[in-house]
Design a protein around this motif. Structure first.
Motif, PDB file in Angstrom:
ATOM      1  N   ILE A   1      -8.793  86.147 -79.238  1.00 15.06           N
ATOM      2  CA  ILE A   1      -8.520  84.958 -78.093  1.00 15.06           C
ATOM      3  C   ILE A   1      -9.231  83.614 -78.472  1.00 15.06           C
ATOM      4  CG2 ILE A   1      -8.769  84.551 -75.883  1.00 15.06           C
ATOM      5  CD1 ILE A   1      -9.093  87.391 -75.038  1.00 15.06           C
ATOM      6  N   ARG A   2      -8.268  82.849 -78.660  1.00 12.16           N
ATOM      7  CA  ARG A   2      -8.617  81.440 -79.084  1.00 12.16           C
ATOM      8  C   ARG A   2      -8.469  80.479 -77.958  1.00 12.16           C
ATOM      9  NH1 ARG A   2     -12.440  80.212 -82.559  1.00 12.16           N
ATOM     10  NH2 ARG A   2     -12.637  81.932 -83.975  1.00 12.16           N
ATOM     11  N   ARG A   3      -9.357  79.503 -77.867  1.00 12.37           N
ATOM     12  CA  ARG A   3      -9.074  78.408 -76.740  1.00 12.37           C
ATOM     13  C   ARG A   3      -8.753  77.171 -77.429  1.00 12.37           C
ATOM     14  NH1 ARG A   3     -14.460  78.825 -72.651  1.00 12.37           N
ATOM     15  NH2 ARG A   3     -14.091  81.170 -72.346  1.00 12.37           N
ATOM     16  N   THR A   4      -7.798  76.342 -76.724  1.00 14.48           N
ATOM     17  CA  THR A   4      -7.277  75.303 -77.535  1.00 14.48           C
ATOM     18  C   THR A   4      -7.096  74.144 -76.308  1.00 14.48           C
ATOM     19  OG1 THR A   4      -5.185  75.921 -77.446  1.00 14.48           O
ATOM     20  CG2 THR A   4      -5.897  76.123 -79.546  1.00 14.48           C
ATOM     21  N   VAL A   5      -7.153  73.024 -76.849  1.00 17.84           N
ATOM     22  CA  VAL A   5      -6.711  71.823 -75.787  1.00 17.84           C
ATOM     23  C   VAL A   5      -5.893  70.930 -76.749  1.00 17.84           C
ATOM     24  CG1 VAL A   5      -7.266  69.851 -74.317  1.00 17.84           C
ATOM     25  CG2 VAL A   5      -8.930  71.685 -74.722  1.00 17.84           C
ATOM     26  N   ALA A   6      -4.272  71.424 -76.616  1.00 16.76           N
ATOM     27  CA  ALA A   6      -3.567  70.787 -77.576  1.00 16.76           C
ATOM     28  C   ALA A   6      -3.424  69.361 -77.888  1.00 16.76           C
ATOM     29  CB  ALA A   6      -2.064  71.124 -77.476  1.00 16.76           C
ATOM     30  N   PRO A   7      -3.296  68.526 -76.780  1.00 16.70           N
ATOM     31  CA  PRO A   7      -3.036  67.083 -76.921  1.00 16.70           C
ATOM     32  C   PRO A   7      -4.333  66.373 -77.780  1.00 16.70           C
ATOM     33  CG  PRO A   7      -2.568  67.596 -74.500  1.00 16.70           C
ATOM     34  CD  PRO A   7      -3.227  68.799 -75.418  1.00 16.70           C
TER      35      PRO A   7
ATOM     36  N   VAL B   1       0.752  84.264 -78.538  1.00 17.50           N
ATOM     37  CA  VAL B   1       0.835  84.295 -77.353  1.00 17.50           C
ATOM     38  C   VAL B   1       0.086  83.293 -76.440  1.00 17.50           C
ATOM     39  CG1 VAL B   1       0.804  85.642 -75.051  1.00 17.50           C
ATOM     40  CG2 VAL B   1       1.926  86.898 -77.271  1.00 17.50           C
ATOM     41  N   ILE B   2       0.730  82.454 -75.781  1.00 15.30           N
ATOM     42  CA  ILE B   2       0.093  81.277 -75.370  1.00 15.30           C
ATOM     43  C   ILE B   2      -0.063  81.231 -73.760  1.00 15.30           C
ATOM     44  CG2 ILE B   2      -0.156  78.644 -75.171  1.00 15.30           C
ATOM     45  CD1 ILE B   2       0.280  79.833 -77.938  1.00 15.30           C
ATOM     46  N   GLU B   3      -1.423  81.314 -73.183  1.00 10.88           N
ATOM     47  CA  GLU B   3      -1.654  81.396 -71.680  1.00 10.88           C
ATOM     48  C   GLU B   3      -2.242  80.165 -71.630  1.00 10.88           C
ATOM     49  OE1 GLU B   3      -0.799  83.715 -69.595  1.00 10.88           O
ATOM     50  OE2 GLU B   3      -0.168  85.485 -71.096  1.00 10.88           O
ATOM     51  N   ALA B   4      -2.146  80.020 -70.133  1.00  9.86           N
ATOM     52  CA  ALA B   4      -3.107  78.751 -69.751  1.00  9.86           C
ATOM     53  C   ALA B   4      -3.760  79.003 -68.412  1.00  9.86           C
ATOM     54  CB  ALA B   4      -2.186  77.489 -69.241  1.00  9.86           C
ATOM     55  N   PRO B   5      -4.890  78.522 -68.165  1.00 10.12           N
ATOM     56  CA  PRO B   5      -5.696  78.860 -66.957  1.00 10.12           C
ATOM     57  C   PRO B   5      -4.706  78.531 -65.765  1.00 10.12           C
ATOM     58  CG  PRO B   5      -7.062  77.471 -68.289  1.00 10.12           C
ATOM     59  CD  PRO B   5      -5.557  77.360 -69.066  1.00 10.12           C
ATOM     60  N   GLY B   6      -5.037  79.490 -64.850  1.00 13.17           N
ATOM     61  CA  GLY B   6      -4.254  79.152 -63.735  1.00 13.17           C
ATOM     62  C   GLY B   6      -2.878  79.927 -63.654  1.00 13.17           C
TER      63      GLY B   6
ATOM     64  N   VAL C   1     -10.743  78.710 -67.076  1.00 13.83           N
ATOM     65  CA  VAL C   1     -10.807  79.453 -68.409  1.00 13.83           C
ATOM     66  C   VAL C   1     -11.637  80.786 -68.497  1.00 13.83           C
ATOM     67  CG1 VAL C   1     -10.916  79.092 -70.884  1.00 13.83           C
ATOM     68  CG2 VAL C   1     -10.868  77.171 -69.346  1.00 13.83           C
ATOM     69  N   GLU C   2     -12.633  80.731 -68.093  1.00 17.80           N
ATOM     70  CA  GLU C   2     -13.472  81.991 -67.900  1.00 17.80           C
ATOM     71  C   GLU C   2     -12.600  83.111 -67.445  1.00 17.80           C
ATOM     72  OE1 GLU C   2     -16.151  81.845 -69.589  1.00 17.80           O
ATOM     73  OE2 GLU C   2     -16.292  79.850 -69.901  1.00 17.80           O
ATOM     74  N   ASN C   3     -12.027  82.883 -66.264  1.00 15.65           N
ATOM     75  CA  ASN C   3     -11.027  83.714 -65.448  1.00 15.65           C
ATOM     76  C   ASN C   3     -10.020  84.338 -66.271  1.00 15.65           C
ATOM     77  OD1 ASN C   3     -12.947  83.855 -63.417  1.00 15.65           O
ATOM     78  ND2 ASN C   3     -11.436  82.462 -61.925  1.00 15.65           N
ATOM     79  N   THR C   4      -9.358  83.157 -66.919  1.00 15.10           N
ATOM     80  CA  THR C   4      -8.092  83.725 -67.747  1.00 15.10           C
ATOM     81  C   THR C   4      -8.594  84.798 -68.881  1.00 15.10           C
ATOM     82  OG1 THR C   4      -7.302  81.399 -67.325  1.00 15.10           O
ATOM     83  CG2 THR C   4      -6.311  82.821 -69.085  1.00 15.10           C
ATOM     84  N   GLU C   5      -9.807  84.264 -69.310  1.00 13.77           N
ATOM     85  CA  GLU C   5     -10.240  85.016 -70.665  1.00 13.77           C
ATOM     86  C   GLU C   5     -10.577  86.336 -70.363  1.00 13.77           C
ATOM     87  OE1 GLU C   5     -12.267  83.039 -73.798  1.00 13.77           O
ATOM     88  OE2 GLU C   5     -13.019  84.854 -74.600  1.00 13.77           O
TER      89      GLU C   5
ATOM     90  N   LEU D   1      -4.110  85.676 -79.338  1.00  8.08           N
ATOM     91  CA  LEU D   1      -3.952  85.242 -78.053  1.00  8.08           C
ATOM     92  C   LEU D   1      -4.634  83.799 -77.709  1.00  8.08           C
ATOM     93  CD1 LEU D   1      -4.764  88.333 -76.123  1.00  8.08           C
ATOM     94  CD2 LEU D   1      -2.661  86.922 -75.603  1.00  8.08           C
ATOM     95  N   VAL D   2      -3.949  82.577 -77.245  1.00  7.35           N
ATOM     96  CA  VAL D   2      -4.177  81.500 -77.197  1.00  7.35           C
ATOM     97  C   VAL D   2      -4.400  81.009 -75.703  1.00  7.35           C
ATOM     98  CG1 VAL D   2      -3.916  79.214 -77.973  1.00  7.35           C
ATOM     99  CG2 VAL D   2      -2.946  80.887 -79.296  1.00  7.35           C
ATOM    100  N   ILE D   3      -5.625  80.622 -75.271  1.00  6.98           N
ATOM    101  CA  ILE D   3      -5.635  79.990 -73.950  1.00  6.98           C
ATOM    102  C   ILE D   3      -5.761  78.478 -74.237  1.00  6.98           C
ATOM    103  CG2 ILE D   3      -6.902  79.986 -71.814  1.00  6.98           C
ATOM    104  CD1 ILE D   3      -8.337  82.356 -72.599  1.00  6.98           C
ATOM    105  N   ASN D   4      -4.481  78.008 -74.053  1.00 10.64           N
ATOM    106  CA  ASN D   4      -4.284  76.462 -74.172  1.00 10.64           C
ATOM    107  C   ASN D   4      -4.684  75.778 -72.778  1.00 10.64           C
ATOM    108  OD1 ASN D   4      -3.674  74.237 -75.663  1.00 10.64           O
ATOM    109  ND2 ASN D   4      -1.787  74.081 -74.235  1.00 10.64           N
ATOM    110  N   LYS D   5      -4.791  74.357 -72.783  1.00 12.67           N
ATOM    111  CA  LYS D   5      -5.337  73.857 -71.645  1.00 12.67           C
ATOM    112  C   LYS D   5      -6.853  74.189 -71.156  1.00 12.67           C
ATOM    113  CE  LYS D   5      -0.687  73.091 -69.743  1.00 12.67           C
ATOM    114  NZ  LYS D   5       0.292  72.643 -68.802  1.00 12.67           N
ATOM    115  N   ALA D   6      -7.496  74.509 -72.142  1.00 12.98           N
ATOM    116  CA  ALA D   6      -8.865  74.976 -71.985  1.00 12.98           C
ATOM    117  C   ALA D   6      -9.673  73.856 -71.212  1.00 12.98           C
ATOM    118  CB  ALA D   6      -9.367  75.556 -73.302  1.00 12.98           C
ATOM    119  N   ASP D   7      -9.217  72.795 -71.232  1.00  7.35           N
ATOM    120  CA  ASP D   7      -9.846  71.764 -70.404  1.00  7.35           C
ATOM    121  C   ASP D   7      -9.559  71.808 -69.013  1.00  7.35           C
ATOM    122  OD1 ASP D   7      -7.014  71.335 -71.074  1.00  7.35           O
ATOM    123  OD2 ASP D   7      -7.279  68.969 -70.562  1.00  7.35           O
TER     124      ASP D   7
END
Ligand SMILES: Nc1nc2c(ncn2[C@@H]2O[C@H](COP(=O)(O)OP(=O)(O)OP(=O)(O)O)[C@@H](O)[C@H]2O)c(=O)[nH]1
Ligand SMILES: [Mg+2]
Length: 340
Positions: free
Chosen positions: A249-255, A167-172, A201-205, A191-197
């Motif tokens: 929970i994993r953080r990623t920056v796909a690009p 399940v992909i989430e993004a900050p904001g 991010v902390e709030n989302t996590e 759980l993936v927090i993408n757009k970790a850039d």
């Protein structure tokens, strides 16, 4: 040579043709699936779901590249990508966008990308996705990535198909409790927090952890136990064959391909967990049992209806409308009139 044979010998043309036949549930497609069924059961099915724009396609793209060129020295794996959009029939734009982003994969003979748009009933879409996935599995694709957008029943049905659901989430988006659907968290294996850039991010996590604890009270108990025992080595929930999987929970920056290798490692760990705990076998059993019952229902109903006269049906329907029969009595009347 027939379609099934050609597919087993690696023909992309035969595969592409059969995909359409199978997607539309045409008789020829059913025959291909019958012939190929003994060759299924090898692929790892990975569902990727989440709100629009969180970066699902970008992540799928990076994961596919990872499986094609593993950096850990393991052999490259053949990858199928199925992009499903249940939200509307007007999704040509989004799917086209996916195609463009995935262009760098399209010259690779070890990758096959297939888009599926909504057509009518959502249950129908999940079933069509299941058939398409079966075909890829038989055709020898080792990893099948299934991307779905949205957060409705269709995602949950499609996720049931997958062995591992991301399940992909993004900050904001993620720090707004409204945006996190408990239903979708329940199907998450990772759980993936993408757009970790991005900021937040902390709030989302933190929000995700909170939601996870609400969604999985048993897991929370274990997680608390885990944190209290932080000093102690190897808490039970961390053992490789623990029966309980706590969604990481994993953080990623796909690009930038950041965190993708770690995500792939987590996916492999989940697969191993499914195998070692026997959950994979149990899930397969449940899925096939559900499919069997559904098909049985459909087939029996069709067969029975084909013998029922339209007149008998209309008569009983009128009795129902005039309140002379209750719905249950109406069914009994019809069953009496049309003995199998
Ligand atoms: N800054 C940043 N942008 C990203 C990241 N991942 C994806 N994007 C951008 O976010 C936009 C949406 O990415 P997609 O991969 O299309 O997202 P999606 O979830 O597949 O979108 P839909 O299929 O339309 O729901 C694109 O412009 C991406 O380039 C990331 O980790 N960081
Ligand atoms: Mg997408």
């Amino acid at each position: 040579m027939d379609l099934a044979q050609s597919i087993l010998q690696g023909s992309r043309l035969a595969l592409a043709r059969s995909l359409s036949l199978v997607e539309n549930d045409q008789l020829e497609g059913q025959l291909v699936l019958n012939a190929l069924f003994p060759h299924t059961g090898h692929a790892h099915l990975i569902g990727v779901t989440g709100a629009p724009g969180t970066g699902k396609s970008s992540l799928v793209n990076e994961l596919a590249r990872h499986y094609r060129q593993p950096s850990d020295g393991s052999p490259p794996r053949r990858v199928a990508i199925v992009a499903v959009d249940p939200t509307s029939p007007f999704s040509g734009g989004a799917i086209l966008g996916d195609r463009i982003r995935m262009r760098d994969l399209s010259g690779d003979p070890g990758v096959f990308i297939r888009s599926m748009a909504s057509r009518g009933a959502l249950g129908g879409l999940a079933a069509a996705t299941a058939r398409v996935v079966q075909l890829f599995d038989a055709a020898g694709y080792d990893v099948i990535l299934i991307e779905t957008v949205g957060a409705g029943q269709a995602e949950i049905d499609i996720a049931r198909l997958a062995h591992t659901t991301l399940v992909i989430e993004a900050p904001g988006l993620g720090d707004d409790i409204q945006a996190i659907k408990a239903g979708i968290l329940e199907i998450a294996d990772i759980l993936v927090i993408n757009k970790a850039d991005h900021a937040g991010v902390e709030n989302t996590e933190r929000a995700l952890r909170g939601m996870l604890e609400l969604a999985h009270p048993i897991r929370r108990g274990l997680a608390n136990h885990h944190s209290r025992m932080e000093e102690a080595p190897t808490p039970a929930a961390d053992a490789p064959n623990s029966p309980i999987w706590i969604p990481p929970i994993r953080r990623t920056v796909a690009p930038e391909n950041k965190g993708v290798q770690e995500l792939a490692a987590e996916i492999a760990r989940h697969r191993q967990h499914l195998v070692e705990t026997g959950e994979l076998a149990e899930r397969n059993r449940q899925r096939f049992s559900a499919e069997l019952q559904l098909l049985l229902q459909e087939t029996l109903l069709q067969r029975w209806l084909s013998k029922l006269s339209a007149h008998a049906y209309q008569t009983v329907l009128n009795d129902l409308l005039d309140r002379r029969l209750s719905p249950r009595q109406a069914v009994e009347r019809l069953l009496e009139a049309n003995q199998p």
